[in-house]
Design a protein around this motif. Structure first.
Motif, PDB file in Angstrom:
ATOM      1  N   TYR A   1     -13.397   2.295  10.218  1.00 52.95           N
ATOM      2  CA  TYR A   1     -14.047   0.987  10.360  1.00 52.95           C
ATOM      3  C   TYR A   1     -15.565   1.101  10.234  1.00 52.95           C
ATOM      4  CZ  TYR A   1      -9.368  -0.080  11.900  1.00 52.95           C
ATOM      5  OH  TYR A   1      -8.003  -0.199  11.955  1.00 52.95           O
ATOM      6  N   GLU A   2     -16.077   2.320  10.368  1.00 53.06           N
ATOM      7  CA  GLU A   2     -17.510   2.539  10.157  1.00 53.06           C
ATOM      8  C   GLU A   2     -17.775   2.932   8.708  1.00 53.06           C
ATOM      9  OE1 GLU A   2     -18.594   5.520  13.043  1.00 53.06           O
ATOM     10  OE2 GLU A   2     -17.581   4.350  14.601  1.00 53.06           O
ATOM     11  N   THR A   3     -16.904   3.788   8.169  1.00 50.35           N
ATOM     12  CA  THR A   3     -17.133   4.284   6.813  1.00 50.35           C
ATOM     13  C   THR A   3     -16.653   3.304   5.749  1.00 50.35           C
ATOM     14  OG1 THR A   3     -15.004   5.395   6.776  1.00 50.35           O
ATOM     15  CG2 THR A   3     -16.881   6.692   7.539  1.00 50.35           C
ATOM     16  N   GLY A   4     -15.822   2.340   6.171  1.00 50.77           N
ATOM     17  CA  GLY A   4     -15.325   1.360   5.198  1.00 50.77           C
ATOM     18  C   GLY A   4     -14.102   1.816   4.435  1.00 50.77           C
ATOM     19  N   LYS A   5     -13.564   3.004   4.785  1.00 46.18           N
ATOM     20  CA  LYS A   5     -12.338   3.469   4.112  1.00 46.18           C
ATOM     21  C   LYS A   5     -11.120   2.849   4.791  1.00 46.18           C
ATOM     22  CE  LYS A   5     -14.028   7.833   2.299  1.00 46.18           C
ATOM     23  NZ  LYS A   5     -14.171   9.257   2.558  1.00 46.18           N
ATOM     24  N   LEU A   6     -11.002   1.547   4.651  1.00 49.26           N
ATOM     25  CA  LEU A   6      -9.939   0.825   5.343  1.00 49.26           C
ATOM     26  C   LEU A   6      -8.583   1.103   4.704  1.00 49.26           C
ATOM     27  CD1 LEU A   6     -11.609  -2.660   5.931  1.00 49.26           C
ATOM     28  CD2 LEU A   6     -11.640  -0.644   7.390  1.00 49.26           C
ATOM     29  N   LEU A   7      -7.541   0.954   5.507  1.00 51.87           N
ATOM     30  CA  LEU A   7      -6.190   1.128   4.989  1.00 51.87           C
ATOM     31  C   LEU A   7      -5.650  -0.277   4.724  1.00 51.87           C
ATOM     32  CD1 LEU A   7      -4.990   3.762   7.625  1.00 51.87           C
ATOM     33  CD2 LEU A   7      -5.829   4.213   5.318  1.00 51.87           C
ATOM     34  N   LEU A   8      -5.972  -0.816   3.543  1.00 50.63           N
ATOM     35  CA  LEU A   8      -5.652  -2.218   3.299  1.00 50.63           C
ATOM     36  C   LEU A   8      -4.202  -2.407   2.866  1.00 50.63           C
ATOM     37  CD1 LEU A   8      -8.944  -3.335   1.567  1.00 50.63           C
ATOM     38  CD2 LEU A   8      -8.209  -3.791   3.910  1.00 50.63           C
ATOM     39  N   GLU A   9      -3.625  -3.477   3.374  1.00 51.87           N
ATOM     40  CA  GLU A   9      -2.215  -3.758   3.083  1.00 51.87           C
ATOM     41  C   GLU A   9      -2.081  -5.224   2.668  1.00 51.87           C
ATOM     42  OE1 GLU A   9       0.864  -2.103   2.944  1.00 51.87           O
ATOM     43  OE2 GLU A   9       1.186  -4.109   2.141  1.00 51.87           O
ATOM     44  N   PRO A  10      -1.650  -5.478   1.424  1.00 47.57           N
ATOM     45  CA  PRO A  10      -1.524  -6.869   0.979  1.00 47.57           C
ATOM     46  C   PRO A  10      -0.223  -7.546   1.415  1.00 47.57           C
ATOM     47  CG  PRO A  10      -1.046  -5.386  -0.837  1.00 47.57           C
ATOM     48  CD  PRO A  10      -1.358  -4.520   0.344  1.00 47.57           C
ATOM     49  N   ALA A  11       0.732  -6.795   1.937  1.00 49.05           N
ATOM     50  CA  ALA A  11       2.044  -7.384   2.206  1.00 49.05           C
ATOM     51  C   ALA A  11       2.409  -7.364   3.677  1.00 49.05           C
ATOM     52  CB  ALA A  11       3.116  -6.658   1.387  1.00 49.05           C
ATOM     53  N   VAL A  12       1.806  -8.274   4.451  1.00 48.88           N
ATOM     54  CA  VAL A  12       2.158  -8.358   5.876  1.00 48.88           C
ATOM     55  C   VAL A  12       2.424  -9.794   6.284  1.00 48.88           C
ATOM     56  CG1 VAL A  12       1.117  -6.308   6.937  1.00 48.88           C
ATOM     57  CG2 VAL A  12      -0.319  -8.274   6.396  1.00 48.88           C
ATOM     58  N   VAL A  13       3.301  -9.931   7.279  1.00 52.89           N
ATOM     59  CA  VAL A  13       3.513 -11.241   7.901  1.00 52.89           C
ATOM     60  C   VAL A  13       2.704 -11.256   9.187  1.00 52.89           C
ATOM     61  CG1 VAL A  13       5.145 -12.628   9.209  1.00 52.89           C
ATOM     62  CG2 VAL A  13       5.742 -11.858   6.945  1.00 52.89           C
TER      63      VAL A  13
ATOM     64  N   SER B   1       0.853  -1.180   0.000  1.00 52.81           N
ATOM     65  CA  SER B   1       0.000   0.000   0.000  1.00 52.81           C
ATOM     66  C   SER B   1       0.888   1.229   0.000  1.00 52.81           C
ATOM     67  CB  SER B   1      -0.926   0.014   1.221  1.00 52.81           C
ATOM     68  OG  SER B   1      -0.206   0.316   2.385  1.00 52.81           O
ATOM     69  N   GLU B   2       0.424   2.255  -0.692  1.00 53.24           N
ATOM     70  CA  GLU B   2       1.213   3.474  -0.794  1.00 53.24           C
ATOM     71  C   GLU B   2       1.458   4.072   0.591  1.00 53.24           C
ATOM     72  OE1 GLU B   2       0.162   6.128  -3.968  1.00 53.24           O
ATOM     73  OE2 GLU B   2       0.824   7.846  -2.792  1.00 53.24           O
ATOM     74  N   LEU B   3       0.450   3.953   1.447  1.00 57.90           N
ATOM     75  CA  LEU B   3       0.565   4.533   2.777  1.00 57.90           C
ATOM     76  C   LEU B   3       1.745   3.950   3.544  1.00 57.90           C
ATOM     77  CD1 LEU B   3      -0.621   6.250   5.115  1.00 57.90           C
ATOM     78  CD2 LEU B   3      -1.836   4.190   5.799  1.00 57.90           C
ATOM     79  N   ASN B   4       1.785   2.612   3.636  1.00 55.91           N
ATOM     80  CA  ASN B   4       2.870   1.980   4.390  1.00 55.91           C
ATOM     81  C   ASN B   4       4.223   2.187   3.740  1.00 55.91           C
ATOM     82  OD1 ASN B   4       1.850   0.888   6.786  1.00 55.91           O
ATOM     83  ND2 ASN B   4       0.803  -0.706   5.642  1.00 55.91           N
ATOM     84  N   ALA B   5       4.231   2.120   2.398  1.00 60.87           N
ATOM     85  CA  ALA B   5       5.492   2.307   1.686  1.00 60.87           C
ATOM     86  C   ALA B   5       6.034   3.711   1.991  1.00 60.87           C
ATOM     87  CB  ALA B   5       5.288   2.112   0.191  1.00 60.87           C
TER      88      ALA B   5
ATOM     89  N   VAL C   1       7.876   2.236  11.126  1.00 57.85           N
ATOM     90  CA  VAL C   1       7.186   3.470  10.725  1.00 57.85           C
ATOM     91  C   VAL C   1       7.155   4.495  11.855  1.00 57.85           C
ATOM     92  CG1 VAL C   1       5.740   2.289   9.014  1.00 57.85           C
ATOM     93  CG2 VAL C   1       4.847   2.632  11.322  1.00 57.85           C
ATOM     94  N   GLY C   2       7.689   4.126  13.014  1.00 55.72           N
ATOM     95  CA  GLY C   2       7.651   4.993  14.188  1.00 55.72           C
ATOM     96  C   GLY C   2       8.154   6.418  13.946  1.00 55.72           C
TER      97      GLY C   2
END
Lengths: 110, 381
Positions: free
Chosen positions: B369-381, B57-61, B340-341
């Motif tokens: 979590y109510e609006t559904g605008k989740l911050l989805l991340e496909p690359a996690v352990v 995800s762009e956010l985490n990157a 990310v700290g």
């Protein structure tokens, strides 16, 4: 008689090559438990996992803070008790898995 | 003892200490940081220490990229007299399924948009980077040289000591037992060493953040999940980079000291357990020796456990309590809070100091979590 504990080169943690003086510097800087000292110096993180230095550091903390030895907080004791090779552990897992399959999934890792 | 502060921070991990430092840098120095045990005694001191920009995800990157820029000169940045142990040997992310390999191509596009220097490798090319890699079943890998790892203890100390020099005070071995709230505004905290007042309280208590937030009338959807890791005896340099795989759920790296730190990440029921299990020890070694057979010879000297503060979309929550304005919970990092700290601390400090930031803090609100605008991340352990 010479007071050996005053020797600045006395090694306190043998695995990580740390002198008593290095540990004392750390205590003087405000680190007040074995765990805190471990995290900044690596004392007790070597192959013996603090078997030698743990009590020696506890003694230094006890005398610096004027508290009895039993009040010095001990770090958590963790497995393995002595170093074990990853190959031995990996094989043990595979044996456990095949043993479990033979026992209809009921077997343990014995 | 001083009892009134401008800001109180609860939690002495990377998030709490870095935020204290960034606030002090912005002139807010009247801060008390309260820690239940000692600095890094929670998740930060138990983490895998990895720093990677190869996110999906762009956010985490972006969070990781901008944090890496700080890790790259953290000693200078904080005035710390010891190395923070950053080693940028890269991350080799290994794909063992077609689906994972396809996802990696998508991830690379996101990373390249941000200027992250990552690339796709064939199994043979991956083997050139890690000659010990068993390429059986490997579809491909991606690699980014600027990824790596740092020493969580020294990074946290660097921030804490830098903050202390600017006037931030630290109170360790002190537990927050209650909150003082007046007219919908946070007024202070009750602790095992008496009350302290502040108009801003930052809840950086990781897995314990939800119970503190509950005292402010907020439900934070974060649960605690145990993850285990182990370390081997030090050996001569064998592998320069982190090797990680999502489908087989493992990571392994050799530290500058020579020891290998590794872990596998099976899902567990929520718990606050710090106990080690024999099953982890064996299963971890089986998974690792399959991927990197050279590890068979290494001796394990210690295993330990820590906790992920898991949020529903495995991404951070930064939320101000509605019934106690000025009380912020900063948690839910789900296992990647250390890397990310530095950037999260800047975001938080800019927000509180009224300074502009290129990131919008509101997207981290639990409202998503109510609006559904989740911050989805496909690359996690």
């Amino acid at each position: 008689m010479e007071n050996r504990t005053d020797d600045k080169n006395t090694i306190l943690c043998r695995c990580e090559d740390l002198t008593r003086e290095a540990i004392l510097d750390c205590i003087r800087a405000g680190f007040c438990t074995i765990d805190e000292i471990k995290r900044v110096t690596r004392a007790g993180m070597g192959p013996c996992q603090g078997r030698t230095c743990r009590l020696l550091i506890a003694q230094e903390l006890s005398s610096y803070y004027h508290i009895p030895m039993e009040e010095v907080l001990m770090p958590t004791f963790r497995p393995p008790t002595r170093p074990v090779s990853m190959g031995v552990l990996a094989d043990a897992w595979k044996e456990g898995q095949s043993g479990a399959a033979e026992n209809g999934g009921k077997g343990g890792t014995a | 003892m001083k009892r009134e502060y401008e800001v109180i921070i609860i939690g002495g991990g990377i998030i709490g200490c870095a935020t204290a430092f960034e606030l002090a840098k912005r002139g807010i120095t009247d801060i008390l940081l309260i820690e239940k045990r000692y600095l890094t005694s929670g998740a930060t001191g138990r983490c895998g220490a990895g720093i990677r920009q190869q996110w999906g995800s762009e956010l985490n990157a972006r969070l990781a990229l901008e944090s890496t820029h700080i890790f790259e000169h953290l000693e200078e940045y904080t005035g710390y007299g010891h190395s923070c142990g950053l080693h940028q040997g890269g991350y080799l992310l290994v794909a063992y399924t077609q689906k994972e390999w396809d996802q990696f191509q998508e991830n690379l596009k996101v990373q390249h948009r941000l200027g992250i220097d990552s690339r796709a490798l064939t199994p043979q090319e991956a083997k050139q980077i890690v000659p010990y890699l068993n390429t059986d079943g490997v579809y491909g890998a991606t690699f980014c040289q600027k990824d790596g790892h740092a020493d969580p203890f020294h990074c946290t100390q660097a921030y804490a000591q830098g903050a202390a020099r600017m006037g931030v005070e630290f109170l360790t071995y002190t537990e927050v037992t209650g909150l003082q709230i007046q007219n919908g505004q946070i007024a202070g905290v009750e602790t095992t060493k008496g009350p302290f007042s502040a108009r801003i309280v930052l809840n950086c208590a990781n897995v314990h953040a939800p119970e503190l937030a509950r005292m402010a009338g907020e439900e934070i959807p974060v649960t605690s999940e145990r993850h285990q890791a182990l370390v081997t005896e030090p050996v001569a340099p064998l592998i320069d980079c982190m090797v990680m795989a999502f489908s087989r759920s493992f990571y392994v790296q050799q530290t500058p000291h020579g020891s290998f730190v590794m872990g596998i990440g099976p899902r567990e029921e929520p718990s606050f357990s710090f106990r080690s299990t024999w099953q982890f020890l064996e299963q971890n070694c089986a998974v690792m020796c399959e991927a990197l057979p050279v590890l068979r010879k290494l001796n394990v000297v210690r295993q330990w456990a820590g906790q992920y503060d898991l949020s529903p979309d495995r991404n951070p929550i930064i939320d101000e309590a509605k019934q106690a304005r000025g009380f912020y919970s900063i948690c839910g990092f789900s296992g990647h809070g250390f890397m990310v700290g530095p950037r999260i601390a800047i975001l938080m400090a800019n927000h509180l100091a009224g300074k502009d930031d290129t990131m919008d803090i509101r997207m981290f609100s639990k409202k998503r979590y109510e609006t559904g605008k989740l911050l989805l991340e496909p690359a996690v352990v």
